[in-house]
Scaffold this motif. Sequence first.
Motif, mmCIF file in Angstrom:
data_model
loop_
_atom_site.group_PDB
_atom_site.id
_atom_site.type_symbol
_atom_site.label_atom_id
_atom_site.label_comp_id
_atom_site.label_asym_id
_atom_site.label_seq_id
_atom_site.Cartn_x
_atom_site.Cartn_y
_atom_site.Cartn_z
ATOM 1 N N ARG A 25 0.856 -1.185 0.000
ATOM 2 C CA ARG A 25 0.000 0.000 0.000
ATOM 3 C C ARG A 25 0.890 1.231 0.000
ATOM 4 O O ARG A 25 1.727 1.402 0.895
ATOM 5 N N CYS A 26 0.709 2.079 -1.013
ATOM 6 C CA CYS A 26 1.596 3.237 -1.138
ATOM 7 C C CYS A 26 0.897 4.350 -1.910
ATOM 8 O O CYS A 26 0.467 4.132 -3.058
ATOM 9 N N ASP A 27 0.748 5.506 -1.303
ATOM 10 C CA ASP A 27 0.275 6.722 -1.982
ATOM 11 C C ASP A 27 -0.987 6.494 -2.818
ATOM 12 O O ASP A 27 -1.060 6.884 -3.987
ATOM 13 N N GLY A 28 -1.976 5.867 -2.214
ATOM 14 C CA GLY A 28 -3.261 5.694 -2.883
ATOM 15 C C GLY A 28 -3.370 4.484 -3.767
ATOM 16 O O GLY A 28 -4.344 4.353 -4.523
ATOM 17 N N TRP A 29 -2.404 3.569 -3.662
ATOM 18 C CA TRP A 29 -2.439 2.348 -4.469
ATOM 19 C C TRP A 29 -2.253 1.113 -3.593
ATOM 20 O O TRP A 29 -1.533 1.156 -2.594
ATOM 21 N N ALA A 49 -7.677 5.539 -3.961
ATOM 22 C CA ALA A 49 -8.154 6.920 -3.994
ATOM 23 C C ALA A 49 -8.649 7.208 -5.402
ATOM 24 O O ALA A 49 -8.486 6.381 -6.305
ATOM 25 N N PRO A 52 -4.939 8.596 -7.958
ATOM 26 C CA PRO A 52 -3.531 8.500 -7.566
ATOM 27 C C PRO A 52 -2.635 8.564 -8.799
ATOM 28 O O PRO A 52 -3.085 8.365 -9.930
ATOM 29 N N ASP A 53 -1.358 8.812 -8.568
ATOM 30 C CA ASP A 53 -0.410 9.051 -9.667
ATOM 31 C C ASP A 53 -0.024 7.741 -10.355
ATOM 32 O O ASP A 53 0.575 6.856 -9.728
ATOM 33 N N LEU A 56 3.697 6.118 -10.202
ATOM 34 C CA LEU A 56 4.125 5.220 -9.139
ATOM 35 C C LEU A 56 3.930 3.764 -9.558
ATOM 36 O O LEU A 56 4.762 2.900 -9.266
#
Length: 248
Positions: A25-29, A49, A52-53, A56
């Motif tokens: 789990r990292c930055d909305g992923w 989210a 998310p970007d 990544l």
Amino acid sequence: MLLVEEMLLVEELAARGWPAGEALRCDGWLLRHTPSLTRRRSNSALPLADRPDPALVQDFYARRGARALVQVCPAEERTGLDAELARREWTRDGATDVLVAGADAVLAATAPGAVALADRPDAGWIAAWAACEERADTDEHARTVLARIEPPTAYARAPGDLGVGLAVCERGWAGLFCVATAASARRRGIASHVVHALTTWAAERGARRLYLQVASANAAAHAFYERAGFTRSHGYHYRAAPGETAAV
């Protein structure tokens, strides 16, 4: 259709019900990687989210020598992300519907039968699954996915190895996976027996609702599950980075 919060819960439970070899789990992923398998769910990024970007995702998979793949889910709630991926020319594939039902409705619509249940997959169940789905990678799935399932799980096996399925029960829900019937035994009610047995087991453990995933193009499966009391909640599809091909 479920409420948005319920859709997201179902997807969280589905990710736990079919765990990846690596999950981060990292930055909305939720970034998933299972190099020994080609199944998309095991090798894709699930957005946690709205937008998310994607960079990544590409970095995560590039570092592992794998294709970048996003599971756009729930599709109805991730339209901004989907539009951004489309703008970047990520190709779309693998449209899938998530179906849900009340346990009582499924029990009323399906039929009991002589189905054996076990809390872990033995060699016989794995062989039956391989035969019913005509898959060559069931042993690897057993080692890499099934062995990692943490919530209570039941493995169903019909007489003569003519049907199989499994249920994962957690937080009032049960997910149905791997429900399959041998090609020679279809339209004989075996899938109904398997679903009834798994639903009975799940209801006894507090599950009041069920979910499952069906390929959008699989008309026969949709017809069966509609008869069994399921309705569509939401959908998802996959987006693969340009120049890369989605898996099976």
